[in-house]
Design an enzyme around this catalytic site. Sequence first.
Site, short mmCIF file in Angstrom:
data_model
loop_
_atom_site.label_atom_id
_atom_site.label_comp_id
_atom_site.label_asym_id
_atom_site.label_seq_id
_atom_site.Cartn_x
_atom_site.Cartn_y
_atom_site.Cartn_z
N ASP B 15 -11.73 7.60 -6.83
CA ASP B 15 -11.34 6.53 -5.92
C ASP B 15 -12.42 5.45 -5.83
O ASP B 15 -12.14 4.25 -5.72
CB ASP B 15 -11.06 7.11 -4.52
N HIS B 214 -9.70 6.46 5.42
CA HIS B 214 -10.56 5.31 5.12
C HIS B 214 -11.22 4.82 6.40
O HIS B 214 -10.75 5.10 7.50
CB HIS B 214 -9.73 4.20 4.48
N CYS B 245 -8.51 1.12 -2.14
CA CYS B 245 -7.32 1.09 -2.99
C CYS B 245 -7.15 -0.31 -3.54
O CYS B 245 -6.86 -1.23 -2.80
CB CYS B 245 -6.08 1.50 -2.21
N ASN B 254 -13.58 4.25 1.63
CA ASN B 254 -13.39 5.66 1.97
C ASN B 254 -14.42 6.03 3.02
O ASN B 254 -15.46 5.38 3.14
CB ASN B 254 -13.61 6.52 0.73
#
Lengths: 311, 311
Positions: B15, B214, B245, B254
């Site tokens: 991510d 997040h 994202c 995150n």
Amino acid sequence: MDGIDVLVSEVGPRDGLQSIAPIMPTAAKLAWIDALVAAGLREIEVGSFVPAQLLPQLADTGEVVRSVKARHPGLHVAVLVPNAKGAEAALAAGADKLTLPLSASETHSRKNLRRTHAQVFEEVQRIVDLLSALPEGKRPQFEGAVSTAFGCTLEGAVPQSKVVALAEKLVALGCDEVGLSDTSGYANPAQVRRLVTAVQGAIGAERMTGLHLHNTRGLGLANVVAGLEVGVTTFDSSQGGLGGCPFAPGASGNIVTEDLVFMLEAMGLRTGIDLDGLARARAILRAALPDEPLYGFVPDAGLPLGFERAA
Amino acid sequence: MDGIDVLVSEVGPRDGLQSIAPIMPTAAKLAWIDALVAAGLREIEVGSFVPAQLLPQLADTGEVVRSVKARHPGLHVAVLVPNAKGAEAALAAGADKLTLPLSASETHSRKNLRRTHAQVFEEVQRIVDLLSALPEGKRPQFEGAVSTAFGCTLEGAVPQSKVVALAEKLVALGCDEVGLSDTSGYANPAQVRRLVTAVQGAIGAERMTGLHLHNTRGLGLANVVAGLEVGVTTFDSSQGGLGGCPFAPGASGNIVTEDLVFMLEAMGLRTGIDLDGLARARAILRAALPDEPLYGFVPDAGLPLGFERAA
């Protein structure tokens, strides 16, 4: 509380301004406070009655209290008082709430208030005597705030029993209520639940009123959630996260009023505070302190799409 | 879980790296992952089997999985797979866990996976068929991750009933478990309690495994506290807060592994992760991505004086 679920007590004008180098002009302080009141803040700590040579940033506290009281009769005007001399000045100015800090860490107490616990207790007694001499309706609220309650950058861990004993002593001396301050940003959610519950058990939940949390290690709002779980209904915060404690090395960053209010309202807890109004107050603060860093995630990220404020 | 109370699942290598412009060389990824394993991380999402032209940063995922599996047989190596084609590659590489993202928001689903819900379900079915063909002991874990579960930057609020129905459908199709992702940083603690409890009620707590939160609006760790309260034991996080994202405008950040582990250990919850080891891994990440911002309060503020790790 009247129409709200949680009282957000803004401490920026005191805790924030005492921690930065620039001295905000009185007129700018008043404009900022006006905007905070317009946003719905019901309690604001507007200054501290400490010697001007120690904190020149707050030398105009008496004038600020008088002006704010005159402009906003409904506002709960709080001030910090380190001793009886400060309390006299606070009473003369007409403050609604006096908060006396007592450091659980005696090392921090000596550095911060330059007094031992015993000496602070003497000041508490003098303040209680001052207040007792006032007619019932004229007595401001008197809070004893146990700072470094969750740990100290000078002493490290602070025993829970010590904090409980100090809270009991403050109530025994005549404080109306006791608050707990995480001066150094040491608290964690499990500790918040444990310590608040212990203090509530010792002095009564109705006297264990508020939490003053810092975001030094990013746990500020997580600790608020823990506080809410055990029944805390008053949380201090500072617009833009201004402030900390100039006498506790490494301590920095009150929790951010904008983020706190967003979280509470998103949770469906009414604060009576309007987030757009807070943004307007932040703009005034920004203009008055152009070179100071202001913090906050919500001011940067904005509100979620379709965010609905609590009814 | 074996010797720990909470599983911190590191998603930075997937991510985090997919969200930044620079492409980290495979050798650097492996050095970083080695350091994370040395710090005690037990599960790491090391990449994503998406077309290289979409995410060139993760084009070496197959090689990374093979190398990491060879170097760290005990590590739970997770990968993201958007479809059956990706799952085939993941199986060929020997991944231990496959996570397929399904956006509760169909608008976000089309933009992120370029598929409707119905099309994603077809892929889930194909993956379940692939896995069923494998001998019992050789089947990797298969998680359906409902993204934008707490709200979407494109659609706004996402009805809880929709998320619950999607979780039920994923389990009905054969997913071993379902995770919930706050892709856009919209979640609040009250919502986390409500939604997790609703999903647990629909598919069973043992299948409602993890939260991917997040910190876009600063509520990341507050939401972790809420998740812990309702029995969540797995939390995704990213070292230095890398990531977000790329297909959800405004979504970023995150929760930070360092801050999460600090909070959990301070609360007395064992993660099996060593904070000093995390600092060493962060230094390797810092050196590999000298120009990327790394986040985290604890890395800046340091540990509290006399901080004692959970036994």
